[in-house]
Write a protein that holds these residues in place. Sequence first.
Motif, mmCIF file in Angstrom:
data_model
loop_
_atom_site.group_PDB
_atom_site.id
_atom_site.type_symbol
_atom_site.label_atom_id
_atom_site.label_comp_id
_atom_site.label_asym_id
_atom_site.label_seq_id
_atom_site.Cartn_x
_atom_site.Cartn_y
_atom_site.Cartn_z
ATOM 1 N N LYS A 146 0.832 -1.209 0.000
ATOM 2 C CA LYS A 146 0.000 0.000 0.000
ATOM 3 C C LYS A 146 0.861 1.252 0.000
ATOM 4 C CE LYS A 146 -4.065 -2.045 0.307
ATOM 5 N NZ LYS A 146 -5.123 -1.897 -0.727
ATOM 6 N N ALA A 147 2.011 1.185 0.737
ATOM 7 C CA ALA A 147 2.885 2.355 0.792
ATOM 8 C C ALA A 147 3.449 2.692 -0.581
ATOM 9 C CB ALA A 147 4.020 2.102 1.792
ATOM 10 N N PHE A 148 3.615 1.688 -1.426
ATOM 11 C CA PHE A 148 4.130 1.913 -2.778
ATOM 12 C C PHE A 148 3.003 1.998 -3.807
ATOM 13 C CE2 PHE A 148 7.949 0.137 -0.769
ATOM 14 C CZ PHE A 148 8.907 1.049 -1.188
ATOM 15 N N SER A 149 1.766 2.120 -3.348
ATOM 16 C CA SER A 149 0.598 2.271 -4.242
ATOM 17 C C SER A 149 0.439 1.081 -5.166
ATOM 18 C CB SER A 149 0.692 3.575 -5.045
ATOM 19 O OG SER A 149 0.775 4.693 -4.189
ATOM 20 N N LEU A 150 0.650 -0.110 -4.637
ATOM 21 C CA LEU A 150 0.525 -1.334 -5.416
ATOM 22 C C LEU A 150 -0.716 -2.087 -4.985
ATOM 23 C CD1 LEU A 150 4.231 -2.584 -5.261
ATOM 24 C CD2 LEU A 150 3.147 -1.325 -7.122
ATOM 25 N N SER A 151 -1.363 -2.754 -5.949
ATOM 26 C CA SER A 151 -2.469 -3.633 -5.607
ATOM 27 C C SER A 151 -1.911 -4.947 -5.061
ATOM 28 C CB SER A 151 -3.334 -3.894 -6.842
ATOM 29 O OG SER A 151 -2.598 -4.610 -7.814
ATOM 30 N N ILE A 152 -2.602 -5.530 -4.058
ATOM 31 C CA ILE A 152 -2.119 -6.725 -3.374
ATOM 32 C C ILE A 152 -3.079 -7.867 -3.667
ATOM 33 C CG2 ILE A 152 -1.290 -7.661 -1.192
ATOM 34 C CD1 ILE A 152 0.088 -5.092 -2.065
ATOM 35 N N THR A 153 -2.524 -8.981 -4.168
ATOM 36 C CA THR A 153 -3.307 -10.189 -4.439
ATOM 37 C C THR A 153 -2.737 -11.317 -3.597
ATOM 38 O OG1 THR A 153 -3.744 -9.496 -6.709
ATOM 39 C CG2 THR A 153 -4.091 -11.812 -6.180
ATOM 40 N N ALA A 154 -3.592 -11.972 -2.837
ATOM 41 C CA ALA A 154 -3.177 -13.106 -2.004
ATOM 42 C C ALA A 154 -3.486 -14.385 -2.762
ATOM 43 C CB ALA A 154 -3.884 -13.073 -0.658
ATOM 44 N N GLU A 155 -2.463 -15.213 -2.999
ATOM 45 C CA GLU A 155 -2.644 -16.481 -3.693
ATOM 46 C C GLU A 155 -2.822 -17.617 -2.684
ATOM 47 O OE1 GLU A 155 -0.283 -16.382 -7.793
ATOM 48 O OE2 GLU A 155 1.060 -16.307 -6.059
ATOM 49 N N GLY A 156 -3.487 -18.683 -3.133
ATOM 50 C CA GLY A 156 -3.623 -19.879 -2.296
ATOM 51 C C GLY A 156 -4.648 -19.743 -1.187
ATOM 52 N N VAL A 157 -5.659 -18.903 -1.338
ATOM 53 C CA VAL A 157 -6.707 -18.763 -0.316
ATOM 54 C C VAL A 157 -7.656 -19.955 -0.441
ATOM 55 C CG1 VAL A 157 -8.586 -17.311 0.522
ATOM 56 C CG2 VAL A 157 -6.503 -16.257 -0.406
ATOM 57 N N GLU A 158 -7.721 -20.774 0.632
ATOM 58 C CA GLU A 158 -8.487 -22.022 0.555
ATOM 59 C C GLU A 158 -9.539 -22.149 1.650
ATOM 60 O OE1 GLU A 158 -5.666 -25.184 0.567
ATOM 61 O OE2 GLU A 158 -4.823 -24.663 -1.391
ATOM 62 N N THR A 159 -9.495 -21.276 2.673
ATOM 63 C CA THR A 159 -10.452 -21.389 3.781
ATOM 64 C C THR A 159 -11.163 -20.064 3.983
ATOM 65 O OG1 THR A 159 -8.884 -20.740 5.494
ATOM 66 C CG2 THR A 159 -8.939 -23.084 4.888
ATOM 67 N N GLU A 160 -12.339 -20.193 4.620
ATOM 68 C CA GLU A 160 -13.105 -18.991 4.922
ATOM 69 C C GLU A 160 -12.377 -18.109 5.913
ATOM 70 O OE1 GLU A 160 -16.225 -16.403 4.445
ATOM 71 O OE2 GLU A 160 -15.998 -18.334 3.423
ATOM 72 N N GLY A 161 -11.649 -18.746 6.857
ATOM 73 C CA GLY A 161 -10.906 -17.958 7.833
ATOM 74 C C GLY A 161 -9.814 -17.127 7.192
ATOM 75 N N GLN A 162 -9.118 -17.696 6.223
ATOM 76 C CA GLN A 162 -8.085 -16.934 5.523
ATOM 77 C C GLN A 162 -8.690 -15.746 4.796
ATOM 78 O OE1 GLN A 162 -6.400 -19.946 3.016
ATOM 79 N NE2 GLN A 162 -5.041 -20.769 4.631
ATOM 80 N N LEU A 163 -9.853 -15.952 4.160
ATOM 81 C CA LEU A 163 -10.491 -14.870 3.432
ATOM 82 C C LEU A 163 -10.890 -13.737 4.362
ATOM 83 C CD1 LEU A 163 -11.694 -13.758 0.797
ATOM 84 C CD2 LEU A 163 -13.794 -15.014 1.329
ATOM 85 N N GLN A 164 -11.528 -14.082 5.517
ATOM 86 C CA GLN A 164 -11.969 -13.050 6.438
ATOM 87 C C GLN A 164 -10.786 -12.295 7.023
ATOM 88 O OE1 GLN A 164 -15.075 -12.108 6.828
ATOM 89 N NE2 GLN A 164 -15.732 -13.694 5.363
ATOM 90 N N LYS A 165 -9.686 -13.010 7.282
ATOM 91 C CA LYS A 165 -8.505 -12.334 7.835
ATOM 92 C C LYS A 165 -7.925 -11.347 6.815
ATOM 93 C CE LYS A 165 -5.640 -11.863 11.271
ATOM 94 N NZ LYS A 165 -6.110 -11.352 12.575
ATOM 95 N N LEU A 166 -7.888 -11.733 5.564
ATOM 96 C CA LEU A 166 -7.364 -10.856 4.516
ATOM 97 C C LEU A 166 -8.258 -9.630 4.331
ATOM 98 C CD1 LEU A 166 -6.274 -13.548 1.908
ATOM 99 C CD2 LEU A 166 -4.760 -12.024 3.181
ATOM 100 N N ILE A 167 -9.569 -9.803 4.548
ATOM 101 C CA ILE A 167 -10.468 -8.651 4.433
ATOM 102 C C ILE A 167 -10.165 -7.631 5.514
ATOM 103 C CG2 ILE A 167 -12.896 -7.930 4.623
ATOM 104 C CD1 ILE A 167 -13.687 -10.552 3.287
#
Length: 877
Positions: free
Chosen positions: A814-835
């Motif tokens: 974010k500090a470098f104004s870049l979009s961030i994509t998380a790969e390998g998201v397989e669980t609902e918990g991982q998704l909620q944490k990333l949100i």
Amino acid sequence: MQIRVVNDDMSAPDLEYRSTANFIKRALLVMASLLAALFIIAILALLTIVRNINQDADQQSAMLLQKAMTNRADTLATHTKDYAWWGEAYQHLHPRVDTDWAWHRQNLGATLWRDFEYDGVFVLDGSGQTRYSVINGKLSNRSLQAWLGENPVPELLQTINKTDALPLANRVVIQAGHPALIAAASITTGDDSRLTPLSGPASILVFVDVLDDKKLMALGEEYGIKGMRVQQKNSAAMTGRLGAVTLPIDGEAITFEWQSENPGRALMRFILPLLILLALCTTLLGLFLGRNILKKARMYDENSFLLTQSRHALTASERRFRDVAEATTDWIWETDTDLRFTWLSDRFPGITGHSISAWLGRPVTDFLQADSQSLAEWITLPGQTGHRRLLHCRYLSAMGHQRYCHIAIKPVITPEGVTGYRGTATDVTLEVEAQARVQYLSSHDELTGLPNRVRMREFLKGKLQAQPTQRHPLAMMSLDLDKFKPVNDLFGHAAGDTVLHEVSVRLRNCVRDTDLVARQGGDEFILIISDVHDRNDIETLCERILQELARPFDINGNEVLIGASIGIALAPQDAVDAGELLRFSDIALYKAKSAGRNRWMFYTPEMAEQMVQRREMENSLREAIKQQQFRLVYQPRYGLNSSRIIAVEALIRWEHPELGLLMPDQFISLAEETGLIVPLSEWVLNTACRDTQQSLEGLSVSVNISAVEFQSWGIVDRVREALRQSQLDPARLEIEITENATLWNPESSLELMLALKKLGVKLLMDDFGTGYSSLSYLRNFPFDGIKLDKSFISGMPESDSANTIVENIIGLGKAFSLSITAEGVETEGQLQKLITMDCDETQGYLIGKPLSLTALKEQMNALDAAVQERSAPHTEG
């Protein structure tokens, strides 16, 4: 019979005997030149007379032509005046034209065309407007201006209306490329006293006579001028000589041409053959007389010359022998029957460095030695009377250097028998040394001085013939330098040669005198270690070699670091054939380099099987590219801010006809090593762009680019061509680049990335955190986003350290104004944490597996709804 004697040493008195022939020859040449000049002058004079006669005839014809034109114009003016000053014509043509009187009653009609060949008859009113016209004997309504192509009326009116001149005007104009005579006169009552002139401007009568080729030819015939016509580019060529004259008519130069009488031709036909015949007869007579005179003069001169030459023959022969002896690179010698030097030429000191006096009287065998036999026996061999040659005698120069020569001898035979020997010695030291150098280079590397492949094979065969045993095997070691190519690229090939030479020195210091170090070529070396006592000895040697090569090399004050990979094959354990040993050690070397370089490996049979399998796989991959046995699947990427699928990643699959479906990790590395990654990547780019444009409206597509492919500027052209063919918006194409792809050459990588950005595509850093990137890479390279490797996501949300790392990386992006994509998201918990961490996008099996294009389109709506339901906020109890 003529005798010609050539002698470069001919003195001045000898040349006097040639004076008679030379004098006669010069006299004959002068006479021949004078006669030739006379004949040339006569012919030139004849040509000048002929030209003048023809020019006079042409001038006379030109004068007659002008006179004919003048008479024609005068006749036209007379006819015009007669008709214009006729009272009846005034009555019927002014002020109103009586067409019945003029045309039907033939007072001013077709009779003028038929009788006088006047092409145009016109009646103009006082203002110059045409009221009546007859053109080519036919009644017409065309005006004078329209027919002529120009308007001569103003000039005619000006001439007629002059107060001090008759009301009559003449003019010549150009009509359709031919001169047209114009005569104009005011229509008056003439001498008819019954008519009273009307007030106002008088009408004008105009006759026009166009002199076409037919009229000109007839006009010329009247004055004895044949074939007269206007000269034009498309006119048919006339035979014979042409006469021509140019007359200024209507502001243009009109050239008339005709068949000239050519009166000079008869003179030329009669006089020129006589001159030529006379010249030929004179020439033949002169040649006959001159040849006989010169023949007698040469005989006289040659006889005088031979008398003088005989006095100088002996002197010249001696001088010639002395000059040849001193100019040659050989030195000449003579001996008596005891083989002692009795005479040496002056070249002896210059070649050998010895003085002549030091060797006169001494035996030739003390100076020269032959390798194959006794020199004294060879010289004195009985029954030999002719020349003989012995190769490669050797001697020591005055400086003590070994030199070589070829000698040739011949016995000196008199009626009393053999009185001695004489011969020559040809120095061949440079030739012998060159042969030795060639022999050395044929078996050694010129740069390092190490044995080459030829010498290595000879050495290996010799060692294998000694039949190494299992207890004391022979080791064949193939060594290849690591990181040597950058040395040439950064410091130049001269620095690379210096490194190779130093490597050869270090390798020789690592082995025994009985072992062999050879250069295979490039940065490859071969070590043959015989009589090995223990396998550990080979490993110790390999460790020492790697340590020696790991020490820095000093190149012009710069420290250069390289490494090496080693493959080892043993005889007789692995093979007893030289070629097989070399092949097996190469296979082991390949495995060592594939395993990470800077290490050694012993050959095992499994390696050969893997090489065969790799070769078969490579052939299959080439065939698969030709037959397009690949297909693309697309894995969706979910935008957490928009709560919808916003992009897909194109992933390749190989539908192998025998092995089934192969994943990328099973063939991409092979494609990179063999260079097949370029056509494979080109197919992926074209297919992904086409599918996205045709079937995935509103979505972006990301395509992975190999680090190997990213080293070439060809990727820019391939991306540009894929966008052009598919008509895909460049903003919808994302290029995924691994971190390590930019490490090969950062400067070149930056230029390449800027070129891709100029096309309008986006750049993503794939597998962020697994390579060697740093903050400077994020700051200096124009990435649009980063993709977190799934190894960071797998520990979430249970692992606090994983959560902290991911949260920090997202903040860094974010500090470098870049979009961030998380790969390998397989669980609902991982998704909620990333949100909660404000991650931009996610990708993984939770969102969707890689699907075919058809399956992806069918499931997109359902997948979006399911993801939105999972993303709904939950209340914690």
